[in-house]
Design a protein around this motif. Structure first.
Motif, PDB file in Angstrom:
ATOM      1  N   GLY A  56      44.698  59.344 -54.940  1.00  0.00           N
ATOM      2  CA  GLY A  56      44.371  58.541 -54.256  1.00  0.00           C
ATOM      3  C   GLY A  56      45.139  57.254 -54.002  1.00  0.00           C
ATOM      4  O   GLY A  56      45.892  57.043 -54.611  1.00  0.00           O
ATOM      5  N   VAL A  57      44.568  56.635 -53.026  1.00  0.00           N
ATOM      6  CA  VAL A  57      45.314  55.283 -52.428  1.00  0.00           C
ATOM      7  C   VAL A  57      43.908  54.624 -51.582  1.00  0.00           C
ATOM      8  O   VAL A  57      42.860  54.418 -51.509  1.00  0.00           O
ATOM      9  CB  VAL A  57      46.140  56.190 -51.080  1.00  0.00           C
ATOM     10  CG1 VAL A  57      47.179  57.200 -51.713  1.00  0.00           C
ATOM     11  CG2 VAL A  57      45.843  56.455 -49.959  1.00  0.00           C
ATOM     12  N   GLY A 195      41.574  56.023 -49.599  1.00  0.00           N
ATOM     13  CA  GLY A 195      41.971  57.164 -49.207  1.00  0.00           C
ATOM     14  C   GLY A 195      42.400  58.070 -49.950  1.00  0.00           C
ATOM     15  O   GLY A 195      42.333  57.922 -51.314  1.00  0.00           O
ATOM     16  N   ALA A 196      42.643  59.481 -49.689  1.00  0.00           N
ATOM     17  CA  ALA A 196      43.437  60.236 -50.775  1.00  0.00           C
ATOM     18  C   ALA A 196      43.822  61.308 -49.820  1.00  0.00           C
ATOM     19  O   ALA A 196      44.382  61.467 -48.818  1.00  0.00           O
ATOM     20  CB  ALA A 196      42.921  60.699 -51.932  1.00  0.00           C
ATOM     21  N   VAL A 197      45.427  61.558 -51.052  1.00  0.00           N
ATOM     22  CA  VAL A 197      46.311  62.611 -49.833  1.00  0.00           C
ATOM     23  C   VAL A 197      46.134  64.258 -51.167  1.00  0.00           C
ATOM     24  O   VAL A 197      46.070  64.259 -52.897  1.00  0.00           O
ATOM     25  CB  VAL A 197      48.062  62.367 -49.782  1.00  0.00           C
ATOM     26  CG1 VAL A 197      48.205  63.945 -49.227  1.00  0.00           C
ATOM     27  CG2 VAL A 197      47.008  61.373 -49.077  1.00  0.00           C
ATOM     28  N   VAL A 198      45.357  65.512 -50.914  1.00  0.00           N
ATOM     29  CA  VAL A 198      45.214  66.656 -51.321  1.00  0.00           C
ATOM     30  C   VAL A 198      46.783  66.914 -51.233  1.00  0.00           C
ATOM     31  O   VAL A 198      47.591  67.631 -49.815  1.00  0.00           O
ATOM     32  CB  VAL A 198      44.604  66.771 -51.349  1.00  0.00           C
ATOM     33  CG1 VAL A 198      43.156  66.291 -51.847  1.00  0.00           C
ATOM     34  CG2 VAL A 198      43.754  67.028 -49.962  1.00  0.00           C
ATOM     35  N   THR A 199      48.068  67.953 -52.428  1.00  0.00           N
ATOM     36  CA  THR A 199      48.713  69.289 -52.106  1.00  0.00           C
ATOM     37  C   THR A 199      48.599  69.642 -52.991  1.00  0.00           C
ATOM     38  O   THR A 199      47.772  69.720 -53.927  1.00  0.00           O
ATOM     39  CB  THR A 199      50.208  68.128 -51.222  1.00  0.00           C
ATOM     40  OG1 THR A 199      51.340  68.636 -51.623  1.00  0.00           O
ATOM     41  CG2 THR A 199      50.380  67.629 -53.084  1.00  0.00           C
ATOM     42  N   ASP A 200      49.122  70.991 -52.604  1.00  0.00           N
ATOM     43  CA  ASP A 200      49.337  72.161 -54.107  1.00  0.00           C
ATOM     44  C   ASP A 200      50.956  72.349 -53.795  1.00  0.00           C
ATOM     45  O   ASP A 200      51.520  72.528 -55.520  1.00  0.00           O
ATOM     46  CB  ASP A 200      49.341  73.282 -53.410  1.00  0.00           C
ATOM     47  CG  ASP A 200      48.066  74.049 -54.234  1.00  0.00           C
ATOM     48  OD1 ASP A 200      47.528  73.897 -55.228  1.00  0.00           O
ATOM     49  OD2 ASP A 200      47.169  75.471 -53.062  1.00  0.00           O
ATOM     50  N   ASP A 201      51.566  70.754 -53.816  1.00  0.00           N
ATOM     51  CA  ASP A 201      52.984  71.006 -53.697  1.00  0.00           C
ATOM     52  C   ASP A 201      53.499  69.556 -54.986  1.00  0.00           C
ATOM     53  O   ASP A 201      53.238  68.403 -54.498  1.00  0.00           O
ATOM     54  CB  ASP A 201      53.960  70.796 -52.559  1.00  0.00           C
ATOM     55  CG  ASP A 201      55.598  70.956 -52.579  1.00  0.00           C
ATOM     56  OD1 ASP A 201      56.230  69.644 -53.786  1.00  0.00           O
ATOM     57  OD2 ASP A 201      55.992  70.833 -51.883  1.00  0.00           O
ATOM     58  N   ALA A 202      54.214  69.735 -56.519  1.00  0.00           N
ATOM     59  CA  ALA A 202      54.007  68.865 -56.549  1.00  0.00           C
ATOM     60  C   ALA A 202      54.861  68.033 -56.881  1.00  0.00           C
ATOM     61  O   ALA A 202      55.229  67.232 -57.009  1.00  0.00           O
ATOM     62  CB  ALA A 202      55.128  69.754 -58.348  1.00  0.00           C
ATOM     63  N   ARG A 231      47.250  51.588 -53.973  1.00  0.00           N
ATOM     64  CA  ARG A 231      46.497  52.228 -55.026  1.00  0.00           C
ATOM     65  C   ARG A 231      44.527  52.113 -54.778  1.00  0.00           C
ATOM     66  O   ARG A 231      44.186  51.789 -54.300  1.00  0.00           O
ATOM     67  CB  ARG A 231      46.320  51.568 -56.723  1.00  0.00           C
ATOM     68  CG  ARG A 231      47.652  51.314 -57.437  1.00  0.00           C
ATOM     69  CD  ARG A 231      47.822  50.254 -58.056  1.00  0.00           C
ATOM     70  NE  ARG A 231      47.989  49.099 -57.346  1.00  0.00           N
ATOM     71  CZ  ARG A 231      48.257  48.099 -58.273  1.00  0.00           C
ATOM     72  NH1 ARG A 231      48.959  48.054 -58.836  1.00  0.00           N
ATOM     73  NH2 ARG A 231      48.138  47.158 -57.535  1.00  0.00           N
ATOM     74  N   LEU A 232      44.173  53.639 -54.537  1.00  0.00           N
ATOM     75  CA  LEU A 232      42.571  53.513 -54.683  1.00  0.00           C
ATOM     76  C   LEU A 232      41.605  52.389 -55.942  1.00  0.00           C
ATOM     77  O   LEU A 232      42.627  52.488 -57.340  1.00  0.00           O
ATOM     78  CB  LEU A 232      42.442  55.285 -54.600  1.00  0.00           C
ATOM     79  CG  LEU A 232      41.004  54.840 -55.088  1.00  0.00           C
ATOM     80  CD1 LEU A 232      40.382  54.754 -53.460  1.00  0.00           C
ATOM     81  CD2 LEU A 232      40.635  56.486 -55.371  1.00  0.00           C
ATOM     82  N   GLN A 236      35.949  52.461 -56.866  1.00  0.00           N
ATOM     83  CA  GLN A 236      35.280  52.710 -55.688  1.00  0.00           C
ATOM     84  C   GLN A 236      36.165  54.424 -56.000  1.00  0.00           C
ATOM     85  O   GLN A 236      35.290  55.079 -55.608  1.00  0.00           O
ATOM     86  CB  GLN A 236      36.101  53.095 -54.150  1.00  0.00           C
ATOM     87  CG  GLN A 236      36.229  51.210 -53.726  1.00  0.00           C
ATOM     88  CD  GLN A 236      34.816  50.920 -53.451  1.00  0.00           C
ATOM     89  OE1 GLN A 236      33.556  51.785 -52.705  1.00  0.00           O
ATOM     90  NE2 GLN A 236      34.565  49.956 -53.231  1.00  0.00           N
ATOM     91  N   ALA A 237      36.061  54.603 -56.724  1.00  0.00           N
ATOM     92  CA  ALA A 237      36.819  55.964 -57.491  1.00  0.00           C
ATOM     93  C   ALA A 237      35.666  55.758 -57.829  1.00  0.00           C
ATOM     94  O   ALA A 237      35.625  57.050 -58.186  1.00  0.00           O
ATOM     95  CB  ALA A 237      37.918  56.260 -57.747  1.00  0.00           C
ATOM     96  N   GLU A 238      35.122  55.497 -58.942  1.00  0.00           N
ATOM     97  CA  GLU A 238      34.668  55.642 -59.685  1.00  0.00           C
ATOM     98  C   GLU A 238      32.912  56.158 -58.907  1.00  0.00           C
ATOM     99  O   GLU A 238      31.831  57.364 -59.321  1.00  0.00           O
ATOM    100  CB  GLU A 238      33.397  54.649 -60.734  1.00  0.00           C
ATOM    101  CG  GLU A 238      32.758  55.252 -61.578  1.00  0.00           C
ATOM    102  CD  GLU A 238      32.602  56.743 -62.411  1.00  0.00           C
ATOM    103  OE1 GLU A 238      31.894  57.326 -63.149  1.00  0.00           O
ATOM    104  OE2 GLU A 238      34.377  56.374 -62.446  1.00  0.00           O
ATOM    105  N   ILE A 239      32.417  55.176 -57.774  1.00  0.00           N
ATOM    106  CA  ILE A 239      31.660  55.656 -56.995  1.00  0.00           C
ATOM    107  C   ILE A 239      32.318  56.953 -56.356  1.00  0.00           C
ATOM    108  O   ILE A 239      30.477  57.709 -56.095  1.00  0.00           O
ATOM    109  CB  ILE A 239      31.344  54.828 -55.469  1.00  0.00           C
ATOM    110  CG1 ILE A 239      30.723  53.285 -56.487  1.00  0.00           C
ATOM    111  CG2 ILE A 239      30.161  54.364 -54.487  1.00  0.00           C
ATOM    112  CD1 ILE A 239      30.813  51.953 -55.545  1.00  0.00           C
ATOM    113  N   LEU A 240      32.853  57.426 -55.625  1.00  0.00           N
ATOM    114  CA  LEU A 240      33.347  58.456 -55.172  1.00  0.00           C
ATOM    115  C   LEU A 240      33.421  59.408 -55.646  1.00  0.00           C
ATOM    116  O   LEU A 240      32.538  60.975 -55.677  1.00  0.00           O
ATOM    117  CB  LEU A 240      34.661  58.553 -54.384  1.00  0.00           C
ATOM    118  CG  LEU A 240      34.784  57.576 -53.435  1.00  0.00           C
ATOM    119  CD1 LEU A 240      37.019  57.664 -52.897  1.00  0.00           C
ATOM    120  CD2 LEU A 240      34.264  58.167 -52.337  1.00  0.00           C
TER     121      LEU A 240
END
Length: 370
Positions: A56-57, A195-202, A231-232, A236-240
């Motif tokens: 999360g960003v 915002g957020a970034v998702v990935t499968d790459d560690a 940082r997110l 907002q993270a809890e609302i999301l």
């Protein structure tokens, strides 16, 4: 009464108790920054996409920027994308020090014309950045095949496509990493920025966690590589987290609104309605239509209380802030033509039926006179 393309107040009234409980949950948790709400949302958003990691960003622009940086993109590199997008896509590329390189879009779906990408590749090209615009996905199979042949990274811009699918795969799962915005208007929107970034790459995930936290790894004050404060927010993270459980319901609501526009406006010869490409499942972030005399239509709508957006009236390459890229007007003819014809009708899950009926009725009347 003025009608706009988006209004959060009906949703707020419907979900008020849960949203206020989310705020209370964070304020009573004893941890206001990078606490259990951010961690919980990251885990749940990654799981929604069937991916291993989510970081999360603070906003969607930095999701794109940090995503590119985590993929190794920096000064001197080139990133191929489109000019028919929100400016933040290109602002983020520019923010890495890389150069945005534009290809045109298709006339019928307004998405990246993948057939033009290979000709735009140079020895400096390091990444492709498809934008899943308005709620449906770019044709990803040929794009990722092209990236593999040329050894290029792919970052999906999913700011407008939460929950969209192509060939059964969810937007954000067809690349090395994907960036999301949770600006309030989005299909999954916060009550502020996020915002957020998702990935499968560690490795990409590890770089992202450093980049969003000053460049620090485990210990505060120890910078591994210079990063950002991105940082997110915990609230907002809890609302999301709460809203993520309703995301599929939001999408169903948007599709219902789109279906009613199709029924009410589909017979108007000069008004072009959105097209959903074969294999795509559209989430209708915005409902963009076209008319050859767009400006006259919008002007005629104003006395009726309609103030509709244009997404987007100025292609990015024509903006003064990107004059340094040296992309001449006329070089992206489809993008430039669309900018003079498109506008958006009201689109959000809680759009009252009476308002939509009025939009259809008034628009039909206006189009008879322009």
């Amino acid at each position: 009464m003025t009608t706009y393309v988006w209004d959060y107040l009906p949703e707020y009234e419907n979900e008020r108790a849960d949203l206020l409980d989310a705020v209370e949950t964070v304020f009573g948790s004893g941890q206001l920054v990078l606490g259990k709400s951010v961690r919980g949302f990251e885990e749940e958003f990654a799981a929604y996409h069937g991916l291993a990691h989510c970081v999360g960003v603070d906003n969607g622009t930095n999701a794109v920027k940090l995503g590119l940086q985590a993929l190794g993109i920096g000064p001197g590199d080139e990133v191929i994308t489109v000019s028919n997008t929100a400016a933040p896509t290109v602002v983020a590329i520019d923010g890495t020090g890389a150069k945005p390189v534009f290809v045109d879009v298709h006339e019928d779906d307004y998405l990246m014309d993948v057939s033009q990408v290979e000709a735009a590749i140079t020895p400096r090209t390091k990444a492709l950045l498809p934008v899943h615009l308005y709620g449906q996905c770019v044709d990803m199979a040929p794009l990722t095949a092209l990236a593999e042949r040329h050894g290029l990274a792919v970052l999906e811009d999913c700011a407008q496509a939460h929950g969209a699918r192509q060939g059964g795969r969810t937007a954000g799962t067809m690349s090395d990493a994907a960036a999301f915005s949770f600006y309030p208007t989005k299909v999954l929107g916060a009550y502020g920025d996020g915002g957020a970034v998702v990935t499968d790459d560690a490795q990409v995930e590890r770089r992202l966690r450093r980049l969003r936290y000053y460049g620090m790894e485990e210990r505060y004050y120890v910078v591994e590589t210079p990063g950002h404060n991105s940082r997110l927010d915990e609230v907002q993270a809890e609302i999301l987290r709460r809203k993520l459980t309703r995301l599929d319901t939001y999408i169903e609501g948007r599709r219902a609104v789109a279906a009613r526009y199709e029924e009410g406006l589909g017979d108007l010869a000069e008004l072009t309605l959105p097209r959903t490409n074969p294999g795509n499942e559209h989430v209708h972030y915005v409902y963009v239509v076209r008319h050859p005399r767009r400006d006259a239509v919008l002007e005629a709508l104003r006395p009726h209380g309609f103030h509709f957006n244009i997404s987007y009236p100025w292609p990015v390459h024509t903006m003064s802030g990107f004059r340094h890229l040296g992309v001449p007007t006329g070089s992206l003819p489809v993008t430039e033509r669309l900018a003079g014809e498109i506008f958006s009708l009201p689109m959000y899950p809680a759009l009252p039926r009476t308002v939509q009926d009025r939009v259809i009725e008034v628009l039909r009347g206006v189009l008879r006179g322009v």
